[in-house]
Design an enzyme around this catalytic site. Structure first.
Site, short mmCIF file in Angstrom:
data_model
loop_
_atom_site.label_atom_id
_atom_site.label_comp_id
_atom_site.label_asym_id
_atom_site.label_seq_id
_atom_site.Cartn_x
_atom_site.Cartn_y
_atom_site.Cartn_z
N ASP A 9 33.12 -69.99 25.41
CA ASP A 9 32.28 -68.97 26.04
C ASP A 9 33.07 -67.99 26.92
O ASP A 9 32.76 -67.83 28.10
CB ASP A 9 31.15 -69.64 26.83
CG ASP A 9 30.24 -70.44 25.92
OD1 ASP A 9 30.55 -71.62 25.65
OD2 ASP A 9 29.23 -69.88 25.47
N HIS A 11 33.23 -64.79 26.30
CA HIS A 11 32.41 -63.56 26.36
C HIS A 11 33.23 -62.30 26.62
O HIS A 11 32.87 -61.47 27.47
CB HIS A 11 31.30 -63.73 27.41
CG HIS A 11 30.22 -64.65 26.96
ND1 HIS A 11 29.03 -64.22 26.46
CD2 HIS A 11 30.17 -66.01 26.91
CE1 HIS A 11 28.28 -65.26 26.13
NE2 HIS A 11 28.95 -66.36 26.38
N ASP A 50 31.40 -67.96 21.14
CA ASP A 50 31.20 -66.84 22.05
C ASP A 50 32.54 -66.37 22.61
O ASP A 50 32.70 -66.17 23.81
CB ASP A 50 30.22 -67.18 23.19
CG ASP A 50 28.77 -67.25 22.72
OD1 ASP A 50 28.53 -66.96 21.53
OD2 ASP A 50 27.88 -67.58 23.52
N ASN A 85 26.72 -68.01 19.11
CA ASN A 85 25.52 -67.23 18.84
C ASN A 85 25.66 -65.78 19.28
O ASN A 85 25.01 -64.90 18.74
CB ASN A 85 24.29 -67.87 19.51
CG ASN A 85 24.49 -68.10 20.99
OD1 ASN A 85 25.59 -68.42 21.44
ND2 ASN A 85 23.45 -67.92 21.77
N HIS A 86 26.54 -65.52 20.24
CA HIS A 86 26.68 -64.15 20.71
C HIS A 86 27.52 -63.30 19.76
O HIS A 86 27.29 -62.10 19.64
CB HIS A 86 27.32 -64.11 22.10
CG HIS A 86 26.33 -64.19 23.20
ND1 HIS A 86 25.76 -65.37 23.60
CD2 HIS A 86 25.76 -63.23 23.96
CE1 HIS A 86 24.90 -65.12 24.58
NE2 HIS A 86 24.89 -63.84 24.81
N HIS A 153 28.64 -75.34 18.84
CA HIS A 153 28.14 -74.36 19.80
C HIS A 153 26.61 -74.42 19.79
O HIS A 153 25.95 -73.69 19.05
CB HIS A 153 28.63 -72.96 19.41
CG HIS A 153 28.29 -71.89 20.40
ND1 HIS A 153 29.13 -71.52 21.43
CD2 HIS A 153 27.19 -71.12 20.54
CE1 HIS A 153 28.57 -70.56 22.14
NE2 HIS A 153 27.38 -70.29 21.63
N ASP A 187 28.44 -73.13 24.46
CA ASP A 187 27.13 -72.46 24.58
C ASP A 187 26.54 -72.66 25.97
O ASP A 187 25.99 -71.73 26.54
CB ASP A 187 26.11 -72.93 23.53
CG ASP A 187 24.96 -71.92 23.38
OD1 ASP A 187 25.13 -70.78 23.86
OD2 ASP A 187 23.92 -72.24 22.79
N HIS A 189 27.06 -72.90 29.82
CA HIS A 189 28.16 -72.34 30.60
C HIS A 189 28.61 -73.20 31.77
O HIS A 189 29.59 -72.90 32.44
CB HIS A 189 27.78 -70.94 31.08
CG HIS A 189 27.75 -69.93 29.97
ND1 HIS A 189 27.53 -68.60 30.17
CD2 HIS A 189 27.94 -70.08 28.63
CE1 HIS A 189 27.57 -67.96 29.01
NE2 HIS A 189 27.82 -68.85 28.06
MN LIG Z 1 27.87 -68.24 25.68
#
Ligand SMILES: [Mn+2]
Length: 394
Positions: A9, A11, A50, A85-86, A153, A187, A189
């Site tokens: 994650d 991001h 992510d 998923n992002h 995830h 997923d 955080h």
């Molecule tokens: Mn995430």
């Protein structure tokens, strides 16, 4: 001993609070995580989804990502990822593009061996509608004694609180078809760990704060595997500090009051999250923003809740805008849709690159394929040679 760094994650490209500073912070946190891998001289790095904040990260963000991954590749440390998923796209994934640069590889349901001793597996984020039919079967590793580590995830109970979780982790342990020794998760955080049915499972946590409730220090997980035993250590990532401030206004409180309240906090270089409550006054949220920046905050976000006292904002479970897709997927999961309907829906909703004008053609092709599959329209003409033979025999 095999050493693996697990991060998740990241991001990359998250321009949080509309701030370029925050976008750069996410890149820096990723770089700090990779620096840990270099410092620990690990045998491999795994990333559980992510990597990017959006399905369509900007070119500079993708370039920065590859440049950072290049530092690992230069030291012959492989970087293995799954799709979250992002950053999930319909067909080709960003990781496929990055793989072409030689700086990343994707994990799948076949074993990826590290030092012959550790078999890595990965399953990309599965949407709720697709969950039930998804195949989680893992292939046995070539060395049956290898330590089996699966990356996923998803939001799993019991690590994730029940109201927030999507599935039960024990279900996965049953559906993979082989014994696995550990689950590295993404997923969620927060850093969280639990032993589920004798299998250690953990979330590495995000490398930067994506929301104000991500209070604890951000971490990555360092895994040391020897003779089938796993030791996991959480390493902290140095990230920008957040300072949450609540200012309660009375009718006649003015700028000086806001300034005094902010003065009680050390804001230098921090992300200031300021919530205004109480009565509406001539002091605007933009005034408060200016004062916070003036006092040295690197980034400021002001939530003006004045005049809304009757609402209990801390009451029930909190939703968040990022979960819009999740809510849609939950509703879809209740609809018992066919695979083709799910596929069509997902393309229309989530494929950012599908031009409006191409939707008709794309859908027609998809539906034709599905019809062909469903009605078995393969070549069903009789074999002519055989028919001829039969005729001549008569
Ligand atoms: Mn995430």
């Amino acid at each position: 001993m095999t050493k693996i760094l697990h991060l998740s994650d990241t991001h990359l490209g998250n321009r949080q609070y509309g701030s370029d500073t925050r976008r750069d912070d996410f890149t820096r946190a990723f770089e700090a995580a990779i620096d840990q891998a270099l410092e620990e001289n690990v045998d491999a790095v795994i990333h559980t989804g992510d990597l990017f904040h959006r399905r369509t990260p900007s070119l500079p963000i993708v370039t920065d990502c590859i440049e950072i991954l290049r530092e690992l590749a230069d030291e012959d440390i492989p970087f293995y990822g799954i799709v979250g998923n992002h950053d999930r796209k319909m067909d080709q994934q960003w990781l496929d593009l990055i793989r072409e640069t030689g700086t990343a590889q994707r994990l799948d349901q076949t074993p990826t061996m590290v030092n012959d001793d550790v078999a890595l597996y990965g399953i990309d984020a599965v949407t709720k509608p697709a969950w039930h039919a998804a195949d989680f079967t893992l292939e046995e590793p070539p060395n049956p004694d290898a330590f089996r580590l699966l990356g996923m995830h998803q939001l799993f109970e019991p690590l994730v609180p029940e109201f927030y979780a999507d599935h039960d982790l024990t279900e996965v342990l049953e559906r993979v078809g082989i014994d696995i020794d550990a689950l590295a998760l993404g997923d969620y955080h927060k850093t969280e760990s639990r032993i589920v049915d004798d299998v250690p499972a953990w979330y590495a946590g995000s490398t930067e704060r994506c929301a104000t409730d991500e209070i604890e220090p951000r971490t990555v997980s360092l895994l040391e595997i020897e003779d089938g035993d796993l030791e996991r250590r959480e390493l902290e990532i140095d990230t920008r500090e957040f300072e949450s401030i609540r200012i309660e206004f009375d009718d006649n409180d003015s700028h000086g009051y806001a300034r005094d309240e902010l003065d009680r906090h050390q804001l230098d270089g921090k992300v200031a999250i300021v919530t205004l409550t109480g009565e509406r006054t001539p002091v605007t949220s933009s005034d408060v923003y200016d004062i916070a920046i003036d006092k040295g905050a690197a980034v400021c976000k002001v939530d003006d809740s004045r005049g809304r006292r009757q609402l209990d904002l801390d009451g029930g479970p909190q939703g968040d805008i990022q979960s819009a897709d999740k809510l849609i997927e939950e509703k879809l999961a209740d609809q018992n849709l066919s695979d083709i309907a799910t596929d069509v829906e997902a393309r229309v909703r989530t494929d950012d690159d599908l031009a409006q004008t191409a939707i008709d053609d794309t859908m027609e092709a998809l539906i034709k394929d599905a019809q062909a599959d469903a009605f078995d329209e393969r070549d069903t003409k009789p074999d002519l040679d055989e028919a001829d033979t039969e005729v001549s025999e008569e």
